[in-house]
Motif scaffolding. Structure first.
Motif, PDB file in Angstrom:
ATOM      1  N   VAL A  48       0.839  -1.198   0.000  1.00 57.59           N
ATOM      2  CA  VAL A  48       0.000   0.000   0.000  1.00 57.59           C
ATOM      3  C   VAL A  48       0.879   1.256   0.000  1.00 57.59           C
ATOM      4  CG1 VAL A  48      -1.646   1.364   1.350  1.00 57.59           C
ATOM      5  CG2 VAL A  48      -1.999  -1.096   1.063  1.00 57.59           C
ATOM      6  N   LEU A  49       1.877   1.262   0.855  1.00 53.57           N
ATOM      7  CA  LEU A  49       2.780   2.416   0.922  1.00 53.57           C
ATOM      8  C   LEU A  49       3.503   2.632  -0.405  1.00 53.57           C
ATOM      9  CD1 LEU A  49       4.356   1.938   4.461  1.00 53.57           C
ATOM     10  CD2 LEU A  49       3.018   3.911   3.704  1.00 53.57           C
ATOM     11  N   ILE A  50       4.008   1.561  -0.982  1.00 51.98           N
ATOM     12  CA  ILE A  50       4.731   1.667  -2.252  1.00 51.98           C
ATOM     13  C   ILE A  50       3.814   2.183  -3.358  1.00 51.98           C
ATOM     14  CG2 ILE A  50       5.872   0.336  -4.071  1.00 51.98           C
ATOM     15  CD1 ILE A  50       6.919  -1.513  -1.799  1.00 51.98           C
ATOM     16  N   THR A  51       2.622   1.628  -3.429  1.00 51.94           N
ATOM     17  CA  THR A  51       1.696   2.014  -4.499  1.00 51.94           C
ATOM     18  C   THR A  51       1.274   3.473  -4.387  1.00 51.94           C
ATOM     19  OG1 THR A  51       0.879  -0.249  -4.693  1.00 51.94           O
ATOM     20  CG2 THR A  51      -0.537   1.501  -5.559  1.00 51.94           C
ATOM     21  N   ARG A 111      -2.087   6.052   7.538  1.00 56.43           N
ATOM     22  CA  ARG A 111      -1.944   7.500   7.410  1.00 56.43           C
ATOM     23  C   ARG A 111      -1.790   7.904   5.954  1.00 56.43           C
ATOM     24  NH1 ARG A 111       1.272   6.635  12.002  1.00 56.43           N
ATOM     25  NH2 ARG A 111       3.196   6.658  10.757  1.00 56.43           N
ATOM     26  N   ALA A 112      -1.026   7.143   5.192  1.00 57.35           N
ATOM     27  CA  ALA A 112      -0.840   7.445   3.769  1.00 57.35           C
ATOM     28  C   ALA A 112      -2.167   7.383   3.020  1.00 57.35           C
ATOM     29  CB  ALA A 112       0.158   6.464   3.161  1.00 57.35           C
ATOM     30  N   ALA A 113      -3.006   6.412   3.380  1.00 62.42           N
ATOM     31  CA  ALA A 113      -4.317   6.289   2.735  1.00 62.42           C
ATOM     32  C   ALA A 113      -5.205   7.484   3.058  1.00 62.42           C
ATOM     33  CB  ALA A 113      -4.991   4.996   3.178  1.00 62.42           C
ATOM     34  N   GLU A 123       0.271   3.285  -9.844  1.00 68.32           N
ATOM     35  CA  GLU A 123       0.597   2.085 -10.602  1.00 68.32           C
ATOM     36  C   GLU A 123       1.002   0.961  -9.657  1.00 68.32           C
ATOM     37  OE1 GLU A 123       3.294   0.749 -14.487  1.00 68.32           O
ATOM     38  OE2 GLU A 123       3.230   2.849 -13.826  1.00 68.32           O
ATOM     39  N   THR A 124       0.498  -0.229  -9.943  1.00 65.81           N
ATOM     40  CA  THR A 124       0.859  -1.412  -9.169  1.00 65.81           C
ATOM     41  C   THR A 124       0.728  -2.638 -10.055  1.00 65.81           C
ATOM     42  OG1 THR A 124       0.370  -2.729  -7.177  1.00 65.81           O
ATOM     43  CG2 THR A 124      -1.501  -1.689  -8.256  1.00 65.81           C
ATOM     44  N   GLN A 125       1.702  -3.512 -10.005  1.00 66.03           N
ATOM     45  CA  GLN A 125       1.687  -4.756 -10.778  1.00 66.03           C
ATOM     46  C   GLN A 125       1.423  -4.514 -12.259  1.00 66.03           C
ATOM     47  OE1 GLN A 125      -0.554  -7.992  -8.775  1.00 66.03           O
ATOM     48  NE2 GLN A 125      -0.802  -6.580  -7.056  1.00 66.03           N
ATOM     49  N   ASP A 133      -9.871   3.907  -6.139  1.00 64.35           N
ATOM     50  CA  ASP A 133     -10.229   2.553  -6.537  1.00 64.35           C
ATOM     51  C   ASP A 133      -9.283   1.534  -5.907  1.00 64.35           C
ATOM     52  OD1 ASP A 133     -12.549   2.734  -8.046  1.00 64.35           O
ATOM     53  OD2 ASP A 133     -11.493   3.198  -9.887  1.00 64.35           O
ATOM     54  N   TYR A 134      -8.006   1.863  -5.855  1.00 60.12           N
ATOM     55  CA  TYR A 134      -7.033   0.950  -5.259  1.00 60.12           C
ATOM     56  C   TYR A 134      -7.366   0.685  -3.791  1.00 60.12           C
ATOM     57  CZ  TYR A 134      -2.563  -0.681  -3.375  1.00 60.12           C
ATOM     58  OH  TYR A 134      -1.583  -1.390  -2.717  1.00 60.12           O
TER      59      TYR A 134
END
Length: 218
Positions: A48-51, A111-113, A123-125, A133-134
């Protein structure tokens, strides 16, 4: 966005309440103990943090429902990443360290969310979604794993009703059909994703839609 935070907070609170003995119990994920599942949640929080810090200007290719890859083959716990998760979980030895790591990384992901712009494209995968949406897709992730956490721990609080209802709605959209009204939200999710087989009565309720199940999400 609020439902993501609510579902994630409830799941982390449930983990924080586990006893050391609970970590050695089986989870609802095939081949995983509760400690393995909690370790997977740490990895999820990292994702989640990376995305959320991987923005893009590309057009979205998926939404909260099409984010999921669907197969009809239940996991056997033998996937290389699954095996790595088991080894990593065992390396913690002290369950308290695993709980601390989830609280640390999980709080940051929460917190990031909360700070994320729902319209931001991320972007992810190899796929592009809006942040909204993510995070909505992850309501289903958190809810299913909360059910996995409590599968053999009836004394642990389950997922919030709002998350169950929203997850059922998403799973029905993925399936392209509704589950019987007699099914509770939890039953729809457990049977729909193959976490447990339907009873004879439930199979009769499902009727012709039973052939679509289980929906294995990845």
């Amino acid at each position: 966005m609020n439902l993501f935070s609510h579902s994630w907070s409830a799941l982390r609170t449930a983990v924080a309440a586990l006893s050391d003995e609970d970590f050695a119990q089986p989870s609802g994920c095939t081949g995983w103990l509760v400690r393995d599942l909690v370790c997977h949640l740490v990895i999820d929080a990292q994702d989640v943090l990376i995305t959320l810090v991987t923005p893009t200007t590309r057009e979205p290719t998926r939404d909260a429902v099409t984010y999921w890859e669907v197969t009809d083959t239940p996991p056997a716990g033998e996937d290389p990443l699954d095996a790595l998760t088991v080894r990593l979980a065992a390396a913690y030895q002290d369950p308290g360290l695993l709980t601390f790591h989830l609280d640390d990384v999980g709080s940051a992901a929460g917190r990031a969310a909360e700070l994320a712009d729902p319209g931001l494209r991320v972007e992810t995968q190899g796929q592009v979604l809006t942040a909204g949406d993510y995070l909505s897709a992850y309501v289903l992730e958190w809810t299913l794993h909360h059910l996995d956490l409590t599968a053999h721990l009836p004394h642990v609080a389950g997922p919030p009703a709002e998350g169950l209802a929203r997850s059922r709605e998403m799973l029905e959209r993925i399936a392209g059909t509704s589950f019987p009204a007699a099914f509770s939200d939890a039953t729809a999710l457990l049977v729909g994703t193959g976490r447990r087989a339907p009873t004879e009565a439930e199979r009769a309720e499902l009727g012709e839609s039973a052939w679509r199940l289980p929906l294995v999400l990845g």
